[in-house]
Design an enzyme around this catalytic site. Structure first.
Site, PDB file in Angstrom:
ATOM      1  N   SER A  55       5.550   2.855 -13.981  1.00  0.00           N
ATOM      2  CA  SER A  55       4.749   1.679 -13.613  1.00  0.00           C
ATOM      3  C   SER A  55       3.407   1.729 -14.306  1.00  0.00           C
ATOM      4  O   SER A  55       2.879   2.793 -14.613  1.00  0.00           O
ATOM      5  CB  SER A  55       4.584   1.598 -12.097  1.00  0.00           C
ATOM      6  N   GLY A  57       3.016  -4.248 -15.173  1.00  0.00           N
ATOM      7  CA  GLY A  57       4.376  -4.162 -14.649  1.00  0.00           C
ATOM      8  C   GLY A  57       5.014  -2.812 -14.837  1.00  0.00           C
ATOM      9  O   GLY A  57       4.327  -1.783 -14.739  1.00  0.00           O
ATOM     10  N   GLY A  64       0.458  -0.709 -13.471  1.00  0.00           N
ATOM     11  CA  GLY A  64      -0.424  -1.702 -12.873  1.00  0.00           C
ATOM     12  C   GLY A  64      -0.013  -3.131 -13.164  1.00  0.00           C
ATOM     13  O   GLY A  64       1.171  -3.478 -13.084  1.00  0.00           O
ATOM     14  N   ALA A  65      -1.002  -3.950 -13.553  1.00  0.00           N
ATOM     15  CA  ALA A  65      -0.766  -5.380 -13.785  1.00  0.00           C
ATOM     16  C   ALA A  65       0.223  -5.633 -14.920  1.00  0.00           C
ATOM     17  O   ALA A  65       0.798  -6.723 -15.017  1.00  0.00           O
ATOM     18  CB  ALA A  65      -2.089  -6.075 -14.083  1.00  0.00           C
ATOM     19  N   GLY A 110       1.919   0.884  -5.557  1.00  0.00           N
ATOM     20  CA  GLY A 110       2.986   1.804  -5.959  1.00  0.00           C
ATOM     21  C   GLY A 110       3.977   2.029  -4.815  1.00  0.00           C
ATOM     22  O   GLY A 110       5.191   2.074  -5.036  1.00  0.00           O
ATOM     23  N   ASP A 111       3.456   2.149  -3.602  1.00  0.00           N
ATOM     24  CA  ASP A 111       4.327   2.387  -2.442  1.00  0.00           C
ATOM     25  C   ASP A 111       5.224   1.175  -2.188  1.00  0.00           C
ATOM     26  O   ASP A 111       6.393   1.319  -1.814  1.00  0.00           O
ATOM     27  CB  ASP A 111       3.488   2.674  -1.193  1.00  0.00           C
TER      28      ASP A 111
HETATM   29  N1  LIG Z   1      -3.203  -6.087 -10.735  1.00  0.00           N
HETATM   30  C1  LIG Z   1      -1.904  -6.232 -10.474  1.00  0.00           C
HETATM   31  N2  LIG Z   1      -1.325  -7.447 -10.522  1.00  0.00           N
HETATM   32  C2  LIG Z   1      -0.014  -7.615 -10.257  1.00  0.00           C
HETATM   33  N3  LIG Z   1       0.804  -6.595  -9.916  1.00  0.00           N
HETATM   34  C3  LIG Z   1       0.303  -5.374  -9.855  1.00  0.00           C
HETATM   35  C4  LIG Z   1      -1.086  -5.107 -10.126  1.00  0.00           C
HETATM   36  N4  LIG Z   1      -1.312  -3.777  -9.979  1.00  0.00           N
HETATM   37  C5  LIG Z   1      -0.123  -3.242  -9.643  1.00  0.00           C
HETATM   38  N5  LIG Z   1       0.850  -4.181  -9.568  1.00  0.00           N
HETATM   39  C6  LIG Z   1       2.257  -3.986  -9.268  1.00  0.00           C
HETATM   40  O1  LIG Z   1       2.429  -2.785  -8.561  1.00  0.00           O
HETATM   41  C7  LIG Z   1       3.224  -1.861  -9.321  1.00  0.00           C
HETATM   42  C8  LIG Z   1       2.709  -0.443  -9.110  1.00  0.00           C
HETATM   43  O2  LIG Z   1       1.366  -0.367  -9.519  1.00  0.00           O
HETATM   44  P1  LIG Z   1       0.762   0.916 -10.255  1.00  0.00           P
HETATM   45  O3  LIG Z   1       1.456   1.092 -11.549  1.00  0.00           O
HETATM   46  O4  LIG Z   1      -0.696   0.763 -10.247  1.00  0.00           O
HETATM   47  O5  LIG Z   1       1.264   2.056  -9.279  1.00  0.00           O
HETATM   48  P2  LIG Z   1       0.542   3.378  -8.774  1.00  0.00           P
HETATM   49  O6  LIG Z   1      -0.501   3.796  -9.765  1.00  0.00           O
HETATM   50  O7  LIG Z   1       1.618   4.321  -8.438  1.00  0.00           O
HETATM   51  O8  LIG Z   1      -0.139   2.864  -7.451  1.00  0.00           O
HETATM   52  P3  LIG Z   1      -0.570   3.698  -6.156  1.00  0.00           P
HETATM   53  O9  LIG Z   1      -2.018   3.942  -6.351  1.00  0.00           O
HETATM   54  O10 LIG Z   1      -0.271   2.752  -5.041  1.00  0.00           O
HETATM   55  O11 LIG Z   1       0.240   4.947  -6.120  1.00  0.00           O
HETATM   56  C9  LIG Z   1       3.125  -2.357 -10.762  1.00  0.00           C
HETATM   57  O12 LIG Z   1       4.252  -1.943 -11.513  1.00  0.00           O
HETATM   58  C10 LIG Z   1       3.066  -3.864 -10.553  1.00  0.00           C
HETATM   59  O13 LIG Z   1       4.356  -4.400 -10.350  1.00  0.00           O
HETATM   60 MG   LIG Z   2       1.584   5.976  -7.184  1.00  0.00          MG
END
Ligand SMILES: Nc1ncnc2c1ncn2[C@@H]1O[C@H](COP(=O)(O)OP(=O)(O)OP(=O)(O)O)[C@@H](O)[C@H]1O
Ligand SMILES: [Mg+2]
Length: 329
Positions: A221, A226, A223-224, A252-253
């Site tokens: 993953s 995808g 963030g934004a 992420g969760d």
């Molecule tokens: N700014 C955003 N806009 C739209 N979707 C988002 C955004 N940020 C995160 N997402 C969605 O959430 C998913 C997971 O986000 P991210 O990759 O940040 O996970 P993470 O770093 O594991 O998060 P966490 O801190 O919750 O563990 C992304 O793949 C996306 O689908």
């Molecule tokens: Mg995470």
């Protein structure tokens, strides 16, 4: 119960807002909120909102468990947490008017041998009731970095599917036990690889290496931008709609919960990915974790863009139909 989430290191999140903080002085806090948190708990809340029967386990300090107990009762989550002497860690987040945020992360539980045995007994008891387990979040003190690997092996020996979302050394060690699915973000993947991952083909290279170790599903993953899902049969990319970001806590969760939901129901990858991405996009648009009305997902499900990547060349990211993804690397 059809899915169990394991949270080894839950936390109480205390957020406080104030005008401006003066060090060494008494500061009046204008607004404060204490919230029971933890990755596996977040995953469970989202799964519950998706209509699943969820059980929770892990370690919880008996000294300050009330917020957790209240939350589990409110969200109707089956509480199988092992109670441990001491208090669950508290993470304090102080936000000032200027936008400056200060974190104070207090020490938490130290886990002892008997408590490890008690957790494994709880898992033994839960195992016949669920085929899917989600193991998420960090490790408390007293537990070795390879403890997640031990739990994954224990669950796999019982024929269970394990979704694993962790970081740092616990992730590196856990990978060796070959869980069913891992969902590192790009930073966690770079930590594991020990090198920067800039392009989609570099992601694919890592994914192949991980899949060769027996991990069927590698979801990366970013963030934004995808995510990319390297599955056993195909690779898929999903781009969420543009969201007004309120809080990224639980994104992420929520993604993990959506993946667990679709996979455990045997959905087609495209359907699973669309749901998981929509749920994670929704998460960033709100402070709360989960949703009270499943209809809020409908417009997002339509806006998520999913495509199968048959060719993993990095240029694939810049196809005209994915105009948002130009900076995905
Ligand atoms: N700014 C955003 N806009 C739209 N979707 C988002 C955004 N940020 C995160 N997402 C969605 O959430 C998913 C997971 O986000 P991210 O990759 O940040 O996970 P993470 O770093 O594991 O998060 P966490 O801190 O919750 O563990 C992304 O793949 C996306 O689908
Ligand atoms: Mg995470």
């Amino acid at each position: 119960m059809d899915i169990v989430t394991i949270t080894l290191n839950p936390a109480l999140d205390l957020t406080a807002r104030l005008e401006a903080m003066s060090l060494g002085e008494v500061n009046l806090v204008s607004e404060a909120n204490l919230r029971a948190a933890g990755k596996g708990i977040n995953v469970a809340m989202v799964l519950k909102d998706l209509g699943r029967e969820v059980g929770l386990t892990g370690w919880l300090g008996e000294g300050n468990q009330q917020s957790f107990v209240t939350l589990f009762a409110e969200r109707v989550l089956a509480d199988h947490f092992v109670r441990v002497t001491g208090s669950t860690r508290i993470n304090v987040k102080i936000s000032e008017q200027s936008g400056r945020v200060t974190d104070l992360n207090l020490p938490g539980l130290t886990i002892h041998e008997g408590e490890v045995a008690a957790l494994e007994a709880a898992i033994d008891e839960l195992a016949p009731q669920a085929d899917w387990f989600v193991l998420a979040g960090s490790l408390p003190k007293g537990v070795a970095p390879d403890y997640c690997a031990r739990l994954i092996r224990l669950l796999k020996a019982k024929g269970k599917q394990v979704i694993f979302d962790c970081s740092g050394l616990a992730l590196t060690e856990g990978i060796k036990a070959a869980p069913t699915l891992i969902k590192p973000n790009l930073e966690e993947l770079e930590q594991w690889a020990g090198r920067p991952i800039k392009t989609l083909s570099e992601q694919a290279e890592c994914a192949r290496e991980l899949q060769a170790q027996g991990i069927a599903h590698v979801v990366i993953s970013n963030g934004a931008d995808g995510l990319v899902w390297f599955g056993p049969d195909a690779t898929w990319q999903a781009i969420p709609p543009r969201m007004k970001v309120v809080s990224t806590v639980g994104a992420g969760d929520s993604l993990v919960a959506g993946l667990a939901h679709g996979l455990s129901l045997g959905w087609a990858p495209e359907q699973t990915l669309r749901l998981a991405t929509a749920v994670s996009a929704l998460a960033v648009s709100q402070i709360a974790v989960g949703f009270s009305d499943i209809d809020v997902l409908t417009p997002l499900l339509e806006q998520v863009r999913v495509q199968r990547l048959d060719d993993l060349a990095p240029t694939r990211l810049n196809t005209p139909s994915m105009e948002n993804s130009g900076d995905a690397q």
